[in-house]
Design a protein around this motif. Structure first.
Motif, short mmCIF file in Angstrom:
data_model
loop_
_atom_site.label_atom_id
_atom_site.label_comp_id
_atom_site.label_asym_id
_atom_site.label_seq_id
_atom_site.Cartn_x
_atom_site.Cartn_y
_atom_site.Cartn_z
N ASP A 112 1.02 -1.29 0.23
CA ASP A 112 0.07 -0.19 -0.08
C ASP A 112 0.85 1.24 -0.05
O ASP A 112 0.80 2.13 -0.70
CB ASP A 112 -0.86 0.06 1.26
CG ASP A 112 -2.37 -0.57 1.24
OD1 ASP A 112 -2.60 -0.84 -0.01
OD2 ASP A 112 -2.62 -1.09 2.04
N ALA A 113 1.70 1.29 0.93
CA ALA A 113 2.65 2.23 0.77
C ALA A 113 3.47 2.69 -0.15
O ALA A 113 3.84 3.80 -0.83
CB ALA A 113 3.51 2.39 2.27
N GLU A 114 4.09 1.78 -0.82
CA GLU A 114 4.79 1.82 -2.05
C GLU A 114 3.80 2.26 -3.23
O GLU A 114 4.08 2.91 -4.04
CB GLU A 114 5.45 0.43 -2.42
CG GLU A 114 6.45 0.05 -1.60
CD GLU A 114 6.95 -1.63 -2.14
OE1 GLU A 114 6.25 -2.16 -2.96
OE2 GLU A 114 7.96 -2.29 -1.52
N ILE A 115 2.79 1.90 -3.30
CA ILE A 115 1.99 2.28 -4.30
C ILE A 115 1.41 3.72 -4.12
O ILE A 115 1.23 4.17 -5.10
CB ILE A 115 0.68 1.02 -4.54
CG1 ILE A 115 1.00 -0.07 -4.91
CG2 ILE A 115 -0.53 1.87 -5.17
CD1 ILE A 115 0.03 -1.43 -4.76
N VAL A 116 1.04 4.01 -2.98
CA VAL A 116 0.59 5.45 -2.71
C VAL A 116 1.90 6.37 -3.19
O VAL A 116 1.66 7.45 -3.65
CB VAL A 116 0.18 5.62 -1.19
CG1 VAL A 116 0.10 7.10 -0.84
CG2 VAL A 116 -1.21 4.86 -1.08
#
Length: 161
Positions: A112-116
């Motif tokens: 999630d953090a990488e995608i955001v």
């Protein structure tokens, strides 16, 4: 399932006026909204087939009471074929998502953090899979305005109630 927390918000976007999310702003193709105890940034795909029973979207959600921050939820434009991968591509990076039916999520908080982070600086995002009938499904999003919408949702849910 990981996305079960966010799923109820999006099951029916056409609800009575008193239950409608409060707009935090529209930023190009992305909007930010607050609804009850959660906030989200959301966009419809720029190019995708339009299903009859639902609207496809990409969203980043925040549920402070549940410890959820920056969770990706994708509503696909077609039912996913069982066993088919769902790939999210942002510019030159690719992630494999999890899910079923017409929904997909990042596999964990790190993804999630990488995608955001990639959405904040990216230009285009594409979701690809195979439909339950075997056809290629490709939903395309422009990311201009995504970072601002994500920030608006995060700030709204960071405020004390």
């Amino acid at each position: 399932m990981r996305g079960a927390i966010l799923l109820p918000i999006f099951l029916n976007l056409a609800t009575p006026a008193e239950a409608q999310p409060r707009s935090l702003g529209i930023f190009f193709q992305w909007g930010a909204f607050e609804e009850g105890n959660h906030c989200f940034a959301i966009a419809e795909p720029e190019r995708s087939p339009r299903p009859r029973d639902w609207k496809p979207f990409a969203s980043i959600g925040y549920w402070p009471g549940h410890g959820v921050r920056g969770q990706l939820h994708i509503r696909l434009s077609r039912q996913k074929r069982e066993g088919s991968a769902v790939l999210l591509k942002i510019d030159d990076r690719t992630w494999q998502l999890i899910g079923g039916g017409n929904n997909a999520w990042a596999p964990d908080r790190r993804a999630d953090a990488e995608i955001v982070a990639a959405m904040r600086t990216g230009v285009d995002m594409t979701i690809e899979t195979r439909s339950d009938r075997g056809a290629r499904v490709q939903d395309h999003y422009r990311l201009r305005g995504a970072a601002t919408a994500i920030d608006a949702a995060a700030i709204a849910c960071a405020r004390p109630s």
